[in-house]
Motif scaffolding. Sequence first.
Motif, mmCIF file in Angstrom:
data_model
loop_
_atom_site.group_PDB
_atom_site.id
_atom_site.type_symbol
_atom_site.label_atom_id
_atom_site.label_comp_id
_atom_site.label_asym_id
_atom_site.label_seq_id
_atom_site.Cartn_x
_atom_site.Cartn_y
_atom_site.Cartn_z
ATOM 1 N N UNK A 104 0.832 -1.201 0.000
ATOM 2 C CA UNK A 104 0.000 0.000 0.000
ATOM 3 C C UNK A 104 0.866 1.249 0.000
ATOM 4 N N UNK A 105 0.273 2.345 -0.463
ATOM 5 C CA UNK A 105 0.933 3.649 -0.445
ATOM 6 C C UNK A 105 -0.134 4.708 -0.216
ATOM 7 N N UNK A 163 -3.896 3.807 -1.854
ATOM 8 C CA UNK A 163 -4.338 2.635 -2.587
ATOM 9 C C UNK A 163 -3.357 1.501 -2.375
ATOM 10 N N UNK A 164 -3.781 0.326 -2.754
ATOM 11 C CA UNK A 164 -2.900 -0.810 -2.582
ATOM 12 C C UNK A 164 -3.388 -2.056 -3.281
ATOM 13 N N UNK A 165 -2.501 -3.026 -3.318
ATOM 14 C CA UNK A 165 -2.787 -4.333 -3.903
ATOM 15 C C UNK A 165 -2.635 -5.400 -2.824
ATOM 16 N N UNK A 213 -6.006 -11.822 -6.488
ATOM 17 C CA UNK A 213 -5.643 -10.426 -6.259
ATOM 18 C C UNK A 213 -6.813 -9.610 -5.743
ATOM 19 N N UNK A 214 -6.503 -8.523 -5.027
ATOM 20 C CA UNK A 214 -7.504 -7.578 -4.554
ATOM 21 C C UNK A 214 -6.948 -6.167 -4.628
ATOM 22 N N UNK A 215 -7.841 -5.183 -4.618
ATOM 23 C CA UNK A 215 -7.462 -3.771 -4.706
ATOM 24 C C UNK A 215 -8.154 -3.013 -3.587
ATOM 25 N N UNK A 216 -7.464 -2.009 -3.043
ATOM 26 C CA UNK A 216 -8.048 -1.166 -2.014
ATOM 27 C C UNK A 216 -7.734 0.294 -2.337
#
Length: 50
Positions: free
Chosen positions: A6-7, A22-24, A38-41
């Motif tokens: 994340x960043x 956001x992050x993976x 995979x997921x995204x935030x």
Amino acid sequence: MPVNLTASKLIKFGRQPMSIGGGLRYWADSPPGGPRDWGVRLSVTFLFAR
């Protein structure tokens, strides 16, 4: 077992400070029937200073 990357960055939108990020996520291992792949935030947090 999730692996997260994340960043985030503190910015100002007009006079309003906020944090955007956001992050993976990758599931390296999970139990049968559990999460995988995979997921995204994405996130936005408004900051109200006193």
